[in-house]
Design a protein around this motif. Structure first.
Motif, short mmCIF file in Angstrom:
data_model
loop_
_atom_site.label_atom_id
_atom_site.label_comp_id
_atom_site.label_asym_id
_atom_site.label_seq_id
_atom_site.Cartn_x
_atom_site.Cartn_y
_atom_site.Cartn_z
N ASN A 131 0.83 -1.10 -0.14
CA ASN A 131 -0.14 -0.06 -0.21
C ASN A 131 0.92 1.33 0.17
N ILE A 132 2.08 1.15 0.78
CA ILE A 132 2.95 2.20 1.00
C ILE A 132 3.39 2.61 -0.47
N ARG A 133 3.78 1.67 -1.12
CA ARG A 133 4.54 1.78 -2.65
C ARG A 133 3.22 2.27 -3.56
N GLU A 134 2.27 1.78 -3.48
CA GLU A 134 1.35 2.32 -4.54
C GLU A 134 0.85 3.58 -4.29
N MET A 135 0.88 4.13 -2.95
CA MET A 135 0.61 5.59 -2.64
C MET A 135 1.60 6.42 -3.02
N LYS A 136 2.99 6.15 -2.71
CA LYS A 136 4.15 6.58 -3.29
C LYS A 136 4.12 6.87 -4.67
N ASN A 137 3.48 5.97 -5.35
CA ASN A 137 3.36 6.04 -6.85
C ASN A 137 2.23 6.70 -7.60
N GLY A 138 1.73 7.42 -6.39
CA GLY A 138 0.27 8.10 -6.84
C GLY A 138 -0.73 7.47 -7.24
N ASN A 139 -0.99 5.93 -6.75
CA ASN A 139 -2.04 5.24 -7.15
C ASN A 139 -3.14 4.80 -6.03
N ILE A 140 -2.85 5.50 -4.76
CA ILE A 140 -3.77 5.46 -3.85
C ILE A 140 -3.80 6.88 -3.08
N ASP A 141 -4.92 7.24 -3.00
CA ASP A 141 -5.10 8.78 -2.31
C ASP A 141 -5.24 8.77 -0.83
N PHE A 142 -5.68 7.94 -0.24
CA PHE A 142 -5.81 7.97 1.17
C PHE A 142 -5.75 6.54 1.80
N LEU A 143 -4.84 6.56 3.00
CA LEU A 143 -5.09 5.12 3.61
C LEU A 143 -5.35 5.46 4.96
N ILE A 144 -6.30 4.77 5.79
CA ILE A 144 -6.70 5.00 7.26
C ILE A 144 -5.65 3.76 7.88
N SER A 145 -4.86 4.22 8.92
CA SER A 145 -4.31 3.34 9.78
C SER A 145 -5.05 2.84 10.91
N GLN A 146 -5.12 1.39 11.07
CA GLN A 146 -5.88 1.17 12.15
C GLN A 146 -4.92 0.59 13.47
N ARG A 147 -3.62 0.94 13.10
CA ARG A 147 -2.85 0.48 14.29
C ARG A 147 -2.69 -0.81 14.62
N PRO A 148 -2.61 -1.96 13.67
CA PRO A 148 -2.85 -3.36 14.19
C PRO A 148 -1.73 -3.83 14.99
N ILE A 149 -0.55 -3.31 15.10
CA ILE A 149 0.43 -3.81 15.81
C ILE A 149 0.06 -3.38 17.29
N SER A 150 -0.41 -2.31 17.66
CA SER A 150 -0.86 -1.61 18.76
C SER A 150 -2.06 -2.75 19.39
N GLN A 151 -2.96 -3.04 18.35
CA GLN A 151 -4.13 -3.80 18.88
C GLN A 151 -3.42 -5.14 19.71
N GLY A 152 -2.54 -5.62 19.10
CA GLY A 152 -1.80 -7.14 19.77
C GLY A 152 -1.35 -6.66 20.88
N THR A 153 -0.34 -5.85 21.04
CA THR A 153 0.41 -5.32 22.35
C THR A 153 -0.52 -4.95 23.38
N MET A 154 -1.74 -4.20 22.95
CA MET A 154 -2.57 -3.71 24.16
C MET A 154 -3.51 -4.86 24.45
N ALA A 155 -3.56 -5.73 23.72
CA ALA A 155 -4.62 -6.93 24.16
C ALA A 155 -3.66 -7.79 25.35
N VAL A 156 -2.27 -8.00 25.04
CA VAL A 156 -1.62 -8.80 25.94
C VAL A 156 -1.58 -7.88 27.11
N LYS A 157 -1.12 -6.71 27.21
CA LYS A 157 -1.24 -5.77 28.45
C LYS A 157 -2.57 -5.76 29.15
N ALA A 158 -3.78 -5.78 28.46
CA ALA A 158 -5.13 -5.77 29.05
C ALA A 158 -5.00 -7.09 29.79
#
Length: 366
Positions: free
Chosen positions: A290-317
């Motif tokens: 997705n990053i590559r295609e955005m830098k090439n001008g082929n994706i206009d917006f990406l919405i980040s859902q922070r997937p790594i944080s979802q995992g770390t926060m679940a363990v912490k919880a």
């Protein structure tokens, strides 16, 4: 007075509890900056290391199982929550927390059932669950409830369940955000395609995202003549995707924007490039492709859902629940970051790290 815990030290110093543990026990490598922060926290919070064992209930083992979709390659979306879980376990393993990862096929409900049964046979103390097949997840949840095994949802939520917490995006809200982004780059008369790569849309959380997207456009005071259509491709094979998209664009040549409801925006971006189509694209998550295609001008917006944080926060919880006996917040929505070509390098550098680049192929994306 409330006794200071190792978690209090970690929060005060803005480091992981694993870092605090390494400083207290003088083991492992810790940077000078973090060492100083922890030492200041110990001094300022009047922490007594001799209370550590009693505070953390050391010697008790808590076995967690995660049940997540299988990542199709090391750079796919589902490798990221798993990575977050693994990184958090490293920090918490000295305190009796261990995790076993079990996976299922995102395009096969029966694989979820098989993996869920295998998990139950392990009789874990807690579960981290991505309930992407709703019907099958509900049956699994009933079994967890019957065995009194606590569980946390990540990435998707099933309402009115006994989950300790949900950690992830506001699904309906993320659809609204995508709608607003799309409306900012199109005219009200332009046709839009909502593109789902999923097996069984009616049994998936993605329909909540689509609903939010449509609700945004319905809420606009000025409505044009543009149509919003949906196609669902129950496959990530190149031949299937090409066939379905080609059929759609032949019948709908006026399409000016595409909203991809998961992390596979790069698939449609590559298709547009291949067929020289000038169509706006909005999608989710900072995968390398997705990053590559955005830098090439082929994706206009990406919405980040922070997937790594979802995992770390679940363990912490779960750590907080098991060790500190804390009640968890039922809903923990993560911020939705809006990524554009102009700020993407900032997010790559300062936010969640992305994995090493993989070969640019269209087969088996995630």
């Amino acid at each position: 007075m409330k006794k200071t815990t190792i978690q209090d030290l970690a929060d005060y110093a803005n480091v992981s509890i694993g870092t605090v543990d390494r400083v207290i026990h003088k083991r492992g490598k810790v940077s000078a900056v973090k060492q100083k922060k922890v030492e200041e926290a110990i001094k300022n919070l009047n922490f007594n290391p001799n209370l550590l064992a009693r505070t953390l209930a050391l010697g008790q083992q808590f076995n967690i199982c995660s049940l997540l979709p299988r990542a199709s390659n090391p750079n796919s979306y589902w490798s990221l929550p798993k990575r977050g879980i693994e990184e958090a376990i490293v920090d918490y393993r000295d305190f009796g927390i261990a995790c076993h990862s079990i996976e299922y096929n995102l395009f096969d409900e029966s694989s979820f059932v098989e993996s869920a049964d295998a998990l139950l046979a392990m009789n874990p103390n807690g579960v981290i669950l991505a309930p992407l097949f709703e019907k099958e997840s509900l049956l699994f949840i009933k079994k967890l409830d019957a065995k009194k095994i606590p569980y946390i949802f990540i990435d998707a939520i099933i309402p009115n369940q006994n989950n300790l917490s949900y950690i992830g995006p506001d699904l309906n809200g993320s659809g609204h955000v995508a709608g607003k982004l799309m409306s900012s780059i199109l005219n009200s008369s332009d046709d839009i395609l909502i593109l789902n790569f999923v097996k069984g849309l009616e049994n998936s959380h993605i329909n909540i995202i689509e609903k939010g997207f449509r609700e945004f456009f319905h809420s606009l005071k000025e409505t044009g003549k543009g149509k919003i259509n949906t196609i669902t491709v129950p496959s990530i094979e190149e031949v299937d995707i090409t066939r379905e998209l080609t059929k759609y664009y032949i019948k709908n040549p006026g399409t000016k924007g595409v909203f991809v409801t998961n992390s596979r925006a790069h698939i449609i971006a590559k298709y547009h490039t291949m067929h020289e189509l000038s169509i706006k694209v909005v999608g989710f998550d900072m995968l390398q492709e997705n990053i590559r295609e955005m830098k090439n001008g082929n994706i206009d917006f990406l919405i980040s859902q922070r997937p790594i944080s979802q995992g770390t926060m679940a363990v912490k919880a779960l750590f907080e629940y098991f060790v500190h006996k804390k009640s968890l917040v039922k809903i923990q929505h993560l911020p939705l970051d809006i990524i554009i070509k102009e700020n993407i390098d900032y997010y790559i550098k300062f936010q969640e790290p992305v994995v090493v680049d993989q070969p640019n192929t269209m087969k088996n994306p995630d």
